[in-house]
Scaffold this active site. Structure first.
Site: not given
Ligand code: PBG
Length: 323
Positions: A192, A245
């Site tokens: 991520k 991601k």
């Molecule tokens: C954190 C989380 C995020 C997303 C999914 N889970 C945001 C982040 O890490 O700031 C982003 C998903 C998206 O942008 O569609 N709980």
């Protein structure tokens, strides 16, 4: 002599015969945002076509998902109350726990995945416990494990930790096993990235950090070998599915992971990717349907099996039309 590639592109039938990648509705996981309150179905302004639902109106979206054949949901909760340690996240009566129970009651066969993270629940908006402006890894693990167990207790089929703390998969696996949830699986947000593509989500989930950024725990967009280490560790610690991601800007990461590892790979086609396509379509610059399906197909071609996308329902309808 030269090869006549065009022979195999002559008509629809032959193109179908040689097509290497197909999107299936069963590949899609639909992200769903649940809020406290009653009688709420409110469009999320940053994610047109997606809504905040209160528990009492969840049946509307569950029915719609069943109707189009999307059978898997990724739940996000937006609580009323936030505090330093995100206590709403592991409350057995928290928003996600209530939503899981409701969805399972409405449709026992819906596959319910829960996002496990603290950022929507902490007053500072970071994904863990903060001391001196620093997220404490090992202390956060205890909370993450507790959240995962409470989601499993509510009936979640799969847990998806997105916090990017080190050792979280092991902590969650142990906690689930100790509490009798051996068959609850884990989809890890393994690679991520600290991405600017999450902008619209943070508005939707009210989860933007109140100070600093997430660079101390999420990955540097410039790195790919590091992603392989993250994935390898998650597999070793017990992840059943690994995730890359965002999706579209990281196709190389998906491909390399596919070539190296045999666990199923998911990718998250995140809010910014969705919003870009929506905005460009609205401006009359692109054909939304064709661009969206091309984007989703590229994720599968790169090697992802499952795709978490805000286009799930729409794409399911488009795929049905094509038949
Ligand atoms: C954190 C989380 C995020 C997303 C999914 N889970 C945001 C982040 O890490 O700031 C982003 C998903 C998206 O942008 O569609 N709980």
């Amino acid at each position: 002599m030269f090869r006549r590639h065009r022979r195999l592109r002559e008509n629809k039938v032959i193109r179908g015969m040689v097509r290497e990648t197909y999107l299936h509705t069963s590949d899609f996981i639909y992200p769903l945002f649940v809020v406290e309150g009653t009688n709420i179905k409110e469009e999320i302004s940053s994610l047109e076509g997606n809504y905040h639902f209160s528990i009492d109106r969840l049946h509307e979206i569950v029915d719609e998902m069943r109707e189009v054949g999307v059978r898997s949901v990724l739940l996000f909760g937006i609580p009323d109350h936030k505090d330093e340690c995100g206590s709403g996240a592991y409350d057995d009566n928290g928003i996600v726990q209530k939503a899981v129970r409701k969805i399972k009651e409405l449709d026992p066969e819906m596959f319910v995945i829960t996002d496990v993270c603290m950022c929507e629940y902490t007053s500072h908006g970071h994904c863990g416990i903060v001391h001196d402006h620093h997220v404490d890894n090992d202390e956060t693990l205890e909370y993450i494990a507790k959240i995962a167990v409470s989601h499993a207790k509510a009936g979640a089929d799969m847990i998806a930790p997105s916090d990017m703390m080190d050792g979280r998969i092991l902590a969650i696996r142990d906690a689930l096993d100790e509490n009798g949830f051996k068959n609850v699986s884990i989809m890890s947000y393994s690679a991520k990235y600290c991405s600017a593509f999450y902008g619209p989500f943070r508005e939707a989930a009210d989860s933007a950090p109140q100070f600093g950024d997430r660079k101390g725990y999420q990955m540097d967009p410039a790195n790919v070998r590091e992603a392989m280490l993250e994935i390898e560790d998650d597999i070793d610690e017990g992840a059943d599915i690994i995730m890359v991601k965002p999706g579209m800007p990281y196709l190389d990461v998906i491909r390399l992971a596919r070539d190296r590892y045999d666990v199923p790979i998911a990718t998250y086609n995140v809010s910014g990717e969705y919003a870009m396509v929506k905005a460009a379509a609205k401006a009359g610059l692109i054909d939304e349907k064709r661009v969206a399906l091309e984007m989703l197909t590229s994720l599968k071609r790169a090697g992802a099996k499952m795709i978490i996308t805000y286009y799930s329902l729409q794409a399911a309808r488009w795929i049905r039309e094509e038949r």
